[in-house]
Design an enzyme around this catalytic site. Structure first.
Site, PDB file in Angstrom:
ATOM      1  N   SER B  39       0.934  -1.165  -0.383  1.00  0.00           N
ATOM      2  CA  SER B  39      -0.064  -0.256   0.032  1.00  0.00           C
ATOM      3  C   SER B  39       1.098   1.311   0.036  1.00  0.00           C
ATOM      4  O   SER B  39       1.812   1.441   0.782  1.00  0.00           O
ATOM      5  CB  SER B  39      -1.068  -0.192   1.118  1.00  0.00           C
ATOM      6  N   GLU B  40       0.711   1.989  -1.001  1.00  0.00           N
ATOM      7  CA  GLU B  40       1.788   3.337  -0.866  1.00  0.00           C
ATOM      8  C   GLU B  40       1.987   4.139  -0.035  1.00  0.00           C
ATOM      9  O   GLU B  40       2.723   4.948   0.007  1.00  0.00           O
ATOM     10  CB  GLU B  40       1.611   3.841  -2.532  1.00  0.00           C
ATOM     11  N   ASN B  41       0.947   4.168   0.827  1.00  0.00           N
ATOM     12  CA  ASN B  41       1.058   5.067   1.845  1.00  0.00           C
ATOM     13  C   ASN B  41       2.003   4.550   2.862  1.00  0.00           C
ATOM     14  O   ASN B  41       2.274   5.235   3.978  1.00  0.00           O
ATOM     15  CB  ASN B  41      -0.397   5.399   2.504  1.00  0.00           C
ATOM     16  N   SER B  81       8.494   4.024   0.619  1.00  0.00           N
ATOM     17  CA  SER B  81       7.321   3.424  -0.403  1.00  0.00           C
ATOM     18  C   SER B  81       7.723   3.324  -1.838  1.00  0.00           C
ATOM     19  O   SER B  81       7.347   2.726  -2.770  1.00  0.00           O
ATOM     20  CB  SER B  81       5.960   3.885  -0.020  1.00  0.00           C
TER      21      SER B  81
END
Lengths: 234, 205
Positions: B39-41, B81
């Site tokens: 998840s890119e967060n 990330s």
């Protein structure tokens, strides 16, 4: 130097001026410096350029500063979920600079590390690349993006010690560590200030050199999209 | 479509799923393969949605939905990330789209004149992830094609899409070259696909 301040207003005292640039950590409403945002609103400082991945929602987070028209320009990657933002942007009251999320994160990281610019493939061939230097490396085209610094960075962490060493929790880390490095002054708000020696020096996310002032805040931690599943044999 | 997209996942893959239908791909991951969701967060090893008493405001996915962690989970900053994403360490990304061109151009972030929400991490994902799969409706509700010679909307990336899965079929794209229809959805004919597609494509079903 004593870094701990009594409250958010005292932590920002003497650091604010109209027209300044402020970085604010957080992803959506997760890991945002909610106490410091409230203090910014109450200070009345205006014509702000805010660098933050998102713009909060209408009645929480950075949305509060939009409501009071204290923001002149936003530098963000995604600003859905905010009707007041939409209204101000479409009426020309608010400037907006979109950055791809990874480019925004890297610009903050670079700025904090004294790197004035870097090259990336992200955005090549799109609107984002217009007017930017293009350069080939190993047969592939990249564009130049510049590092970002701010007059002030406001960040949210989980725990701190009096030295300003910070520990974040889960996905509330997001943009906070890079932004902490890229402010000429950085103010952190945390849920708990522990004693010196209580944080494992091997596990510190942001070393205290990047943090000038520190407060313990009260956090509502609003959830934007509560999604749950049901227990099968409840 | 989500079920078909799940077939593109392979054992050992690190995968980023976009918001909307791509998120549903997680429900169809085969029991026999081990896939790690990014998840890119700032999370690797994303778990399912929480039970009511497990909701944690510090634990969300890129769609801002509450989620859970797994035993393998790690957390990191947005810079780390996107280092994973831009550095080519993620094997597969599944994204939604408004338009895709026959050369693999993707448009999914803005409609000029209407509200612009922003590209979020989409431009980084298509620029850095090894393989990009798009899941989308084949045409608009009024029947206007979304698979085009050239995208009319502002691009998210140029020559970045490897596969398009629609409600009518599956297309493979050789980036910069052209597209090929490789599967038809049940009870759909090639002529039907052609009538709702502007892009040129080879038929290989």
């Amino acid at each position: 130097m004593k870094k701990i301040r009594k409250d958010a207003a005292e932590a920002l005292d003497g650091l604010l001026f109209d027209g300044m640039t402020i970085m604010a950590g957080g992803f959506g409403l997760c890991g945002i410096p909610e106490n410091l945002i409230l203090a910014l609103r109450d200070s009345g400082v205006k014509d702000l350029t805010i660098i933050s991945n998102n713009a909060g929602v209408d009645d929480f987070g950075l949305g509060l500063l939009l409501h009071t028209r204290q923001i002149k320009k936003m530098v963000s990657s995604y600003v859905g979920e905010n009707k007041e933002f939409e209204r101000q942007y479409l009426s020309g009251e608010l400037e907006l600079e979109f950055n791809p999320q990874g480019t925004l994160a890297e610009r903050c990281r670079a700025g904090g590390a004294g790197i004035p610019a870097f090259y990336t493939k992200t955005g090549v061939g799109t609107l984002i690349a217009e007017g930017k230097e293009h350069k080939e490396f190993n047969g592939e085209t990249y564009i130049m993006e510049t590092g970002l610094v701010a007059d002030l960075s406001i960040v949210k962490a989980w725990k701190a010690d009096p030295e300003g060493n910070l520990l974040y929790r889960k996905t509330a880390r997001n943009f906070n560590p890079m932004m902490a490095t890229a402010g000429k002054a950085t103010v952190a708000e945390v849920e708990e200030i522990v004693s010196l020696g209580d944080l494992d020096p091997d596990c510190i996310h942001t070393p205290g050199i990047f943090v000038q002032r520190l407060i313990k805040g009260d956090h509502e931690k609003r959830v934007e999209q509560r999604t749950v599943r049901q227990r099968e044999n409840a | 479509m989500a079920e078909r997209a799940a077939k593109e996942l392979e054992d050992g893959f690190y995968v980023n799923l976009g918001i909307g239908i791509p998120t549903l791909v997680a429900n169809y991951i085969g029991e026999d393969i081990d896939v790690t969701l990014q998840s890119e967060n700032g999370m690797l090893g994303m778990g399912p949605f929480p039970y009511e008493d497990e909701v944690d405001p510090d634990l969300i996915n890129a769609g801002k939905q509450t989620i859970t962690e797994l035993r393998r989970t790690s957390y990191f900053s947005s810079a780390d990330s996107f280092g994973m994403i831009r550095g080519g360490h993620i094997d597969l990304s599944v994204l939604g789209a408004m338009e895709v061109s026959e050369k693999g151009d993707l448009a999914n972030w803005m409609i000029p004149g209407k509200m612009v929400k922003g590209m979020g991490g989409a431009m980084d994902l298509v620029a850095g992830v090894k393989r990009v799969v798009v899941v989308m409706d084949h045409a608009s509700k009024s029947g206007a094609p979304k698979l085009l010679h050239e995208c009319a909307l502002p691009l998210t990336g140029k020559q970045v899409v490897d596969m398009v899965i629609t409600n009518l079929g599956v297309f493979e794209i050789e980036r910069g070259k052209g597209m090929k229809l490789i599967e038809l959805a049940p009870e759909v004919t090639v002529d039907e696909v052609k009538s709702l597609t502007e892009a040129d494509f080879e038929v290989a079903v």
